[in-house]
Design a protein around this motif. Sequence first.
Motif, PDB file in Angstrom:
ATOM      1  N   LEU A 126     -23.073 -20.964  10.458  1.00 25.80           N
ATOM      2  CA  LEU A 126     -22.275 -22.095  10.914  1.00 25.80           C
ATOM      3  C   LEU A 126     -23.161 -23.115  11.615  1.00 25.80           C
ATOM      4  O   LEU A 126     -23.043 -24.326  11.387  1.00 25.80           O
ATOM      5  N   MET A 138     -22.202 -36.895   9.078  1.00 24.14           N
ATOM      6  CA  MET A 138     -20.817 -36.426   9.180  1.00 24.14           C
ATOM      7  C   MET A 138     -20.439 -36.279  10.649  1.00 24.14           C
ATOM      8  O   MET A 138     -21.270 -35.902  11.479  1.00 24.14           O
ATOM      9  N   GLN A 142     -15.755 -32.924  11.330  1.00 25.15           N
ATOM     10  CA  GLN A 142     -15.795 -32.723   9.886  1.00 25.15           C
ATOM     11  C   GLN A 142     -16.912 -31.753   9.499  1.00 25.15           C
ATOM     12  O   GLN A 142     -16.765 -30.961   8.564  1.00 25.15           O
ATOM     13  N   GLU A 144     -17.968 -29.248  11.178  1.00 28.17           N
ATOM     14  CA  GLU A 144     -17.478 -27.892  11.455  1.00 28.17           C
ATOM     15  C   GLU A 144     -16.658 -27.368  10.277  1.00 28.17           C
ATOM     16  O   GLU A 144     -16.851 -26.252   9.799  1.00 28.17           O
ATOM     17  N   LYS A 145     -15.743 -28.213   9.808  1.00 27.75           N
ATOM     18  CA  LYS A 145     -14.902 -27.806   8.678  1.00 27.75           C
ATOM     19  C   LYS A 145     -15.712 -27.604   7.416  1.00 27.75           C
ATOM     20  O   LYS A 145     -15.513 -26.642   6.669  1.00 27.75           O
ATOM     21  N   ALA A 148     -17.690 -24.279   7.622  1.00 29.38           N
ATOM     22  CA  ALA A 148     -16.829 -23.108   7.396  1.00 29.38           C
ATOM     23  C   ALA A 148     -16.443 -23.017   5.919  1.00 29.38           C
ATOM     24  O   ALA A 148     -16.422 -21.925   5.328  1.00 29.38           O
ATOM     25  N   HIS A 149     -16.161 -24.167   5.337  1.00 25.87           N
ATOM     26  CA  HIS A 149     -15.758 -24.175   3.932  1.00 25.87           C
ATOM     27  C   HIS A 149     -16.868 -23.683   3.016  1.00 25.87           C
ATOM     28  O   HIS A 149     -16.627 -22.902   2.087  1.00 25.87           O
ATOM     29  N   ILE A 151     -19.476 -21.682   3.707  1.00 20.00           N
ATOM     30  CA  ILE A 151     -19.692 -20.237   3.865  1.00 20.00           C
ATOM     31  C   ILE A 151     -18.602 -19.470   3.128  1.00 20.00           C
ATOM     32  O   ILE A 151     -18.870 -18.536   2.367  1.00 20.00           O
ATOM     33  N   ALA A 152     -17.368 -19.886   3.370  1.00 22.95           N
ATOM     34  CA  ALA A 152     -16.232 -19.187   2.766  1.00 22.95           C
ATOM     35  C   ALA A 152     -16.319 -19.224   1.243  1.00 22.95           C
ATOM     36  O   ALA A 152     -16.187 -18.195   0.568  1.00 22.95           O
TER      37      ALA A 152
END
Lengths: 178, 178
Positions: A126, A138, A142, A144-145, A148-149, A151-152
């Motif tokens: 992260l 960015m 944004q 942060e999102k 996470a996106h 990695i997921a």
Amino acid sequence: MTKPDTAERILDIAEKAARTGGYNAFSFREIAAEIGIKSASVHYHFPTKEALGEALAGRYSDNFFKVLGDPQGAEPAELLKRYVAAYGAALKQDGLMCLCGVFGAEIADLPPPVARATRAFFERNLDWLRQVHCRHGMAPEQAEKAAAHMIAALEGAMILARAMGDAALFDAAVARLS
Amino acid sequence: MTKPDTAERILDIAEKAARTGGYNAFSFREIAAEIGIKSASVHYHFPTKEALGEALAGRYSDNFFKVLGDPQGAEPAELLKRYVAAYGAALKQDGLMCLCGVFGAEIADLPPPVARATRAFFERNLDWLRQVHCRHGMAPEQAEKAAAHMIAALEGAMILARAMGDAALFDAAVARLS
DNA sequence: ATTCTCCTATCTATCAATAGGTAGATAGAT
DNA sequence: ATCTATCTACCTATTGATAGATAGGAGAAT
């Protein structure tokens, strides 16, 4: 001559097994048998299983970020491409899951030190991604999102590809990322 | 009175354990102890562990798609929202991983019938999403990629959120999907 | 140089716990 | 009399872990 470096071989064998079937998939006896020593000798290098698991996650994480390099180094776009490629290599070259992806899926049943080391891997991911995205212009929220996106999507893509026995599904799933 | 329906209780208990720690996390003895019977009695309902695992994945899959409904039913946008919500509910209401996500991560070590049932779950997911995306006016090629991407992002988001012990990370990771 | 001491890395042997699985008896309901 | 669901009692295999012995090498003391 190259010394055997038993501890390293133990980690290699354990990692391969863990990335195939999780924390319960490697055992002191199987590791010992593959090396050609006795299980008691494995305990000499790693006193307990949780110590071995912790070392496993730590080494995996270190190797992973050694490949990625400094998030303040190369061009953000290049770094992100490298990030996606690192996951792809883990799947296609090794033919295995991400170690911390497997551990993450069963985190609630892991010994605390192993769970901690697994969490540390994702925390580093992260952090690395947040930095790269911010450099890319960015906003922190944004970034942060987006971190996470990514990695997921990559961890999930590995699961999907392996479950279906089709590496092309990995590429399909992450096509929109890079 | 409501009959105990032992088989259903066995599945409930096994599912909870499996969604916490994978295939090795549930055992005949633990299940029996929680119900208040003997482990031999569990074998009466499910002769082998692989039979239990297979039933587990099958029931999980059926329940999942009962919630989603017909991919040709409601509006595509509404269906996709429902799809993301279904994963979110599995994580937040149950506080657990997706069963087939965990099984998928360790698929190479699963007995073939369990691996097959797990694969079937993802196949149904891909199919359902492909249909919805096509209805939404997407070309088949793009629909395939979008389907793979959504599954990957959602499964990965569950892992990430659980690993970090932070359900908000799930929402952050899937914010761009809906 | 020889001897003594310590460390490293392995061994043998064993333990208690847990695993999945089976055979055969039993109680109650249909 | 048969079927359902449970029991008791057991088996074999595997697990992580431990105690104590052993062999070999390194360095220091004699």
